[in-house]
Enzyme design. Structure first.
Site, short mmCIF file in Angstrom:
data_model
loop_
_atom_site.label_atom_id
_atom_site.label_comp_id
_atom_site.label_asym_id
_atom_site.label_seq_id
_atom_site.Cartn_x
_atom_site.Cartn_y
_atom_site.Cartn_z
N LYS A 154 -11.88 1.50 -15.58
CA LYS A 154 -12.05 0.26 -14.79
C LYS A 154 -12.12 -0.36 -15.94
CE LYS A 154 -11.40 0.39 -10.27
NZ LYS A 154 -10.75 -0.71 -9.94
N SER B 106 -15.18 -2.90 -11.64
CA SER B 106 -15.84 -2.06 -10.81
C SER B 106 -17.18 -2.47 -11.88
CB SER B 106 -15.71 -0.77 -10.78
OG SER B 106 -16.71 -0.43 -10.37
N ASP C 93 0.68 -0.81 0.08
CA ASP C 93 -0.29 -0.03 0.26
C ASP C 93 1.35 1.10 -0.33
OD1 ASP C 93 -2.64 -0.19 1.60
OD2 ASP C 93 -2.14 2.37 1.29
N TYR D 71 -12.91 7.53 -13.17
CA TYR D 71 -12.96 5.96 -13.02
C TYR D 71 -13.20 4.59 -13.59
CZ TYR D 71 -14.30 2.95 -9.17
OH TYR D 71 -14.33 1.12 -7.91
N THR E 133 -16.76 1.16 2.81
CA THR E 133 -15.42 1.40 2.68
C THR E 133 -14.43 2.57 2.67
OG1 THR E 133 -14.89 1.46 0.70
CG2 THR E 133 -14.46 -0.56 1.17
N ASP F 131 4.22 2.98 -4.02
CA ASP F 131 2.37 3.42 -4.83
C ASP F 131 2.82 2.95 -6.20
OD1 ASP F 131 1.50 4.39 -5.93
OD2 ASP F 131 2.56 6.67 -6.35
N VAL F 132 1.85 2.25 -6.36
CA VAL F 132 1.60 1.15 -7.67
C VAL F 132 1.59 2.08 -9.48
CG1 VAL F 132 -0.17 -0.78 -6.27
CG2 VAL F 132 -0.99 0.98 -7.92
#
Ligand SMILES: NC(=O)c1ccc[n+]([C@@H]2O[C@H](COP(=O)([O-])OP(=O)(O)OC[C@H]3O[C@@H](n4cnc5c(N)ncnc54)[C@H](O)[C@@H]3O)[C@@H](O)[C@H]2O)c1
Length: 250
Positions: free
Chosen positions: A159, A142, A38, A155, A190, A64-65
């Site tokens: 996705k 998503s 993470d 977003y 979440t 950081d991906v």
């Protein structure tokens, strides 16, 4: 628990919170050694500590991906530390609601970088290790990646791209015995959604697209689907996009 992951190393991105944390817990409960990755160092160290204190096995990695160098270094470190890699769960993600005309270029770029470029980079880093054990990848997409969601263009686009990254890799990696699938949640309770707000003038008939009579999911209810897809029980599954959305895309 059945121990479906006994003796296996699984990397989970976004493991400090929400669905990633629930996935790390579920996999560790089922015997996995979990590499908890993470950008939130304190958060991910807390999750790894909780798992280790509970008799399960986990190790925290700060990454950081969306950073190619950090991703390569993290996967080199975790495969050395933990003795290989059997599965990768790409759960880390970010988003926002906004009128498209008000999205800043920086927000678009960051959402694409974390949600789409990030999984691409982690897959690149993981594949050489997964090849050795015929491992698998689970990408968290998503419902916004398979249907239009209002006020979520960056977003949804990220996705939707992740869905096609999943299918492309599934085909390319079939000869190596590596499975690649996506799990596609709808609304979950979440940290992410706690911070999201619809534009105040959003028409209610559009917001209905987010709602299902099943209500908002607990992350544990989606983590169980991820665990199934990552397990040998799903050995015939590759290139699949599993909707775990309470019917929002039915
Ligand atoms: N919450 C929902 O309603 C919902 C619905 C559909 C899909 N999803 C997807 O599920 C996944 C998890 O979402 P969540 O609700 O648990 O979110 P969350 O915000 O609760 O947790 C996301 C985690 O990802 C981490 N993260 C963010 N950027 C990162 C980066 N650059 N590198 C590494 N880690 C990073 C965060 O620190 C956090 O720990 C995301 O991919 C999200 O798009 C969520």
């Amino acid at each position: 628990m059945s121990g479906r992951f006994d003796g296996r190393v699984v990397a989970v991105t976004g493991a400090a919170a929400g669905l990633g944390r629930a996935t790390a817990r579920r996999l560790a409960d089922e015997g996995a050694v979990v590499a908890c990755i993470d950008i939130d160092l304190e958060g991910v160290e807390g999750v790894a500590k909780e798992l280790n204190q509970g008799g399960r096995r986990a190790r925290a990695y700060h990454c950081d991906v969306s950073d190619p160098t950090a991703v390569q270094e993290t996967f080199a470190a975790l495969t050395t530390d933990l003795g290989g890699l059997h599965a990768l769960c790409n759960v880390a993600g970010i988003g926002m609601f906004s009128h498209t005309t008000e999205v800043r270029y920086e927000d678009w770029s960051r959402i694409i970088a974390v949600n789409l470029t990030g999984p691409f980079l982690t897959c690149q880093a993981a594949i050489p290790h997964l090849v050795r054990v015929k491992g698998n990848i689970v990408n968290v997409a998503s419902d916004g990646g398979t249907k239009g969601l209002p006020f979520a263009a960056p977003y949804s686009a990220s996705k939707g791209g992740l869905v096609m990254l999943t299918k492309s890799l599934a085909v390319e990696l079939m000869p190596m015995g590596i499975r690649v699938n996506a799990v596609s949640p709808g609304g979950m309770q979440t940290e992410m959604t706690a911070g999201w707000r619809f534009p105040p003038d959003a028409p209610s008939e559009l917001l209905a697209r987010f709602i299902t009579p099943f209500g908002v999911a607990a992350p544990e209810d989606v983590a169980s689907v991820i665990a199934f897809v990552a397990s040998d029980e799903a050995c015939r599954l590759t290139g699949a996009v599993i909707a775990a959305d309470g019917g929002t895309t039915a």
